[in-house]
Motif scaffolding. Structure first.
Motif, short mmCIF file in Angstrom:
data_model
loop_
_atom_site.label_atom_id
_atom_site.label_comp_id
_atom_site.label_asym_id
_atom_site.label_seq_id
_atom_site.Cartn_x
_atom_site.Cartn_y
_atom_site.Cartn_z
N PRO A 9 13.43 -2.71 7.17
CA PRO A 9 13.58 -2.07 5.86
C PRO A 9 12.31 -2.15 5.03
CG PRO A 9 15.10 -3.93 6.10
CD PRO A 9 14.38 -3.78 7.39
N GLY A 10 11.50 -3.17 5.26
CA GLY A 10 10.23 -3.29 4.53
C GLY A 10 9.29 -2.13 4.83
N ALA A 13 10.49 0.76 2.79
CA ALA A 13 10.10 0.57 1.39
C ALA A 13 8.62 0.89 1.18
CB ALA A 13 10.41 -0.86 0.96
N GLU A 14 7.77 0.49 2.12
CA GLU A 14 6.34 0.79 2.00
C GLU A 14 6.09 2.30 2.03
OE1 GLU A 14 4.25 -1.22 5.13
OE2 GLU A 14 4.85 -3.20 4.40
N GLY A 17 9.17 3.77 -1.03
CA GLY A 17 9.50 3.01 -2.23
C GLY A 17 10.84 2.30 -2.08
N GLU A 18 10.90 1.11 -2.62
CA GLU A 18 12.09 0.26 -2.51
C GLU A 18 13.35 0.98 -2.99
OE1 GLU A 18 14.17 -2.86 -1.29
OE2 GLU A 18 11.99 -2.94 -1.19
N GLU A 19 13.20 1.79 -4.05
CA GLU A 19 14.36 2.47 -4.64
C GLU A 19 14.95 3.54 -3.72
OE1 GLU A 19 10.68 4.73 -5.78
OE2 GLU A 19 11.22 2.62 -5.71
N VAL A 21 15.08 3.20 -0.18
CA VAL A 21 15.43 2.65 1.13
C VAL A 21 16.87 2.98 1.51
CG1 VAL A 21 15.76 0.51 2.44
CG2 VAL A 21 13.70 0.82 1.05
N GLU A 22 17.80 2.75 0.61
CA GLU A 22 19.21 3.00 0.91
C GLU A 22 19.45 4.46 1.28
OE1 GLU A 22 23.54 2.64 -1.26
OE2 GLU A 22 21.95 1.28 -1.90
N HIS A 118 19.55 -7.08 -0.53
CA HIS A 118 18.68 -6.32 0.37
C HIS A 118 17.39 -7.05 0.45
CE1 HIS A 118 21.49 -3.06 0.81
NE2 HIS A 118 21.56 -2.94 -0.51
#
Length: 118
Positions: A9-10, A13-14, A17-19, A21-22, A118
């Motif tokens: 998941p990282g 996110a990279e 963006g973290e927002e 990921v889902e 998360h």
């Protein structure tokens, strides 16, 4: 905490963006399910060209979520469809192996998404 073995998941996110990921992971779950269904159909019909298309289609998004081992499997299927010496569609165990790996990955992603942390 959910143990994550098959994807990263990282990495998602990279990239997005973290927002996001889902949303990306939920989209992947839908996409991989659809492609697996189509891949199975083409495999059973021994339609090597379409097997190549579907393997290529899912390979990139599989790599995006960090499931590199599975992406490598799709890459190998894609490469093997280009060989005139074999018809990979004769190897049902190979298809079954991909389906098992995909289903394990889907379960892991679902557990991750259902976790509160998360």
């Amino acid at each position: 905490m959910v143990e994550i073995k098959s994807f990263k998941p990282g990495r998602v996110a990279e990239m997005v963006g973290e927002e996001n990921v889902e949303e990306i992971l939920k989209g992947y779950l839908i996409s991989v399910s659809d492609v697996l269904k189509d891949l199975r159909t083409c495999w059973l019909e021994k339609n090597v060209e379409q097997v190549r298309v579907y393997s290529h289609r899912i390979k990139s998004s599989t790599r995006l979520i960090g499931a590199d081992d599975l992406a490598d499997d799709f890459q190998q299927i894609e490469s093997d469809t280009e060989s005139a010496n074999i018809n990979i569609c004769d190897d049902m165990a190979r298809l079954t192996g991909i389906e098992v790996k995909c289903n394990d990955l889907k379960a892991e992603i679902e557990s991750y998404l259902n976790s509160t942390t998360h």
